[in-house]
Design an enzyme around this catalytic site. Structure first.
Site, PDB file in Angstrom:
ATOM      1  N   GLY A 206       0.839  -1.213   0.000  1.00 41.31           N
ATOM      2  CA  GLY A 206       0.000   0.000   0.000  1.00 41.31           C
ATOM      3  C   GLY A 206       0.857   1.241   0.000  1.00 41.31           C
ATOM      4  O   GLY A 206       2.046   1.192  -0.350  1.00 41.31           O
ATOM      5  N   ASN A 207       0.296   2.358   0.351  1.00 39.26           N
ATOM      6  CA  ASN A 207       1.061   3.606   0.465  1.00 39.26           C
ATOM      7  C   ASN A 207       0.437   4.471   1.556  1.00 39.26           C
ATOM      8  O   ASN A 207      -0.570   4.101   2.153  1.00 39.26           O
ATOM      9  CB  ASN A 207       1.131   4.334  -0.885  1.00 39.26           C
ATOM     10  CG  ASN A 207      -0.240   4.690  -1.422  1.00 39.26           C
ATOM     11  OD1 ASN A 207      -0.947   5.495  -0.824  1.00 39.26           O
ATOM     12  ND2 ASN A 207      -0.627   4.072  -2.532  1.00 39.26           N
TER      13      ASN A 207
END
Ligand code: CTP
Length: 397
Positions: A206-207
């Protein structure tokens, strides 16, 4: 335009308070419903009785008196807009620091409606560096300022600092409510948040995107009467009621949802931090650790903005974001052209207070002709208003 609008008129201590009586009369004549909140020092300039007679509402100034308590939260929720006119130097300073020592400040701090101020002060106070800083601060908190006018001041000096004339404030409010309706009948597609690319049933790539910026843009369009669809990756942020939400997890799901929703959209704003790579083979069981290295094979995701840019019809307006750490302007302009967008919003991670997880952002916008629009660091809600104002300007050009 002002008929039926609920306006909370805040009056602070300044000789210009006499003009608030005229402003109140003009608002009532225009059909607005007005409630007045004033500071103790404002009462030295105008009598509450004058204001209550004109507004046909009780004038409030104390947080509580002997046997009742003024509900500041409900006042801020009741109003369509809070207008503080005149805004004295003292109240400006309290707004900039959040000092809550009277009812006007309690209402301001709890208001969920937009707030506009009409400052009034003497030339030297107006020009003081602290006043400029305070004005900058309240602007970055999402308030609007009706500019002061030049002319004779209470001190006898001639210069800037006079409160805008009541007629100018009425015009400002009329334009404001007109603009608020400027996206009625328009469908706006917005993406927000991160995407999660599954590795196995318990892990993902993810981020750090929180989704705050995209949600703020969605809320701003909603306020202006648009039909808003938000395609949103995983987020813990609250999405305002009234926004149609399509929840997605992966970049592929976000792509599918956007292709579907873009078909009848007028404007699309791609705020999401979409993963550029996804796992080639997602393990269907939890990957167990062993002594060796774990190699993950990644493949490119589809670029949503670019795909929408390729299929864009003549009347559709497409906005991209560019999050950069170096060669910011050059990279943003490259993305604008490569993805066939009409406008790109650049945020650089080198600017303090910009980017992921921050409540604030600092943006520069570029349009197709390469024209640059620069903005200060502001709360994301205020940044959203700048973005939507610029879209409004370019979309209608
Ligand atoms: N974007 C998209 N789909 C992707 C990747 C990005 O729609 N698969 C959109 C983003 O929502 C943003 C714009 O493209 O509006 C630019 O995203 P950004 O991450 O800044 O750039 P990338 O194109 O991914 O390029 P790079 O990561 O190399 O900077």
């Amino acid at each position: 335009m002002l008929k039926g609008k609920k306006i909370l008129l805040g009056i602070s201590g300044s000789i210009a308070a006499y003009k608030s009586v005229i402003l109140l009369r003009l608002l009532i004549k225009a059909g607005a419903e007005v409630k007045v909140v004033m500071t103790a020092s404002a009462k030295q300039f105008v009598a509450p009785l004058t204001l209550s007679t004109l507004s046909k509402n009780e004038v409030l100034s104390e947080l509580s008196d002997n046997d009742s308590w003024s509900n500041h939260v409900m006042l801020g929720r009741w109003a369509d807009i809070m207008v503080i006119a005149p805004l004295s130097c003292n109240t400006l300073s309290k707004m900039s620091t959040g000092l809550c020592d009277n009812l006007l400040m309690a209402v301001y701090l709890s208001a969920i409606c937009p707030v506009v101020v009409a400052p009034a002060m003497d030339e030297d106070m107006w020009n003081h560096a602290t006043t400029k800083d305070n004005l900058k601060k309240i602007l970055s908190n999402g308030n609007s300022i009706i500019p002061v006018e030049e002319g004779e001041l209470a001190s006898g000096l001639i210069g800037p600092g006079r409160m805008a004339e009541p007629e100018s404030i009425i015009i400002w409010l009329q334009e404001y409510f007109l603009e608020k309706k400027s996206f009625v009948g328009k469908k706006i597609l917005i993406t927000a948040g991160p995407t999660h690319e599954a590795i196995d049933p318990v892990r993902f790539i993810g981020n750090h995107s929180s989704g705050k910026m995209g949600i703020a843009v969605a809320e701003e369009f909603l306020k202006r009467g648009a039909d808003v669809t938000l395609v949103c990756g995983p987020t813990s942020e609250i999405i305002p009621p009234g926004v149609h939400v399509v929840n997605v997890v992966s970049a592929a799901q976000m792509y599918d949802a956007c292709i579907k929703e873009f078909a009848d959209a007028n404007i699309a704003v791609m705020c999401a931090a979409v993963a550029d790579y996804t796992i080639t083979n997602i393990a269907d069981k939890k990957i167990k650790k062993d002594d060796g290295k774990l190699l993950l094979e990644l493949e490119k995701t589809k670029d949503i903005l670019q795909s929408l840019g390729a299929s864009k019809k003549e009347k559709q307006f497409l906005v991209g974001f560019a999050l950069e750490t170096n060669n910011e302007k050059e990279n943003a302009l490259k993305k604008l052209t490569a993805k066939n967008a009409d406008m790109i919003v650049l945020n650089s991670l080198n600017d303090s207070g910009a980017g992921f997880q921050h409540p604030t952002n600092k943006i520069t916008i570029f349009d197709k002709s390469g024209k640059e629009y620069e903005f200060d660091t502001k709360l994301k809600v205020a940044v959203a208003a700048d973005i939507v104002n610029t879209i409004h300007q370019l979309y209608n050009a």
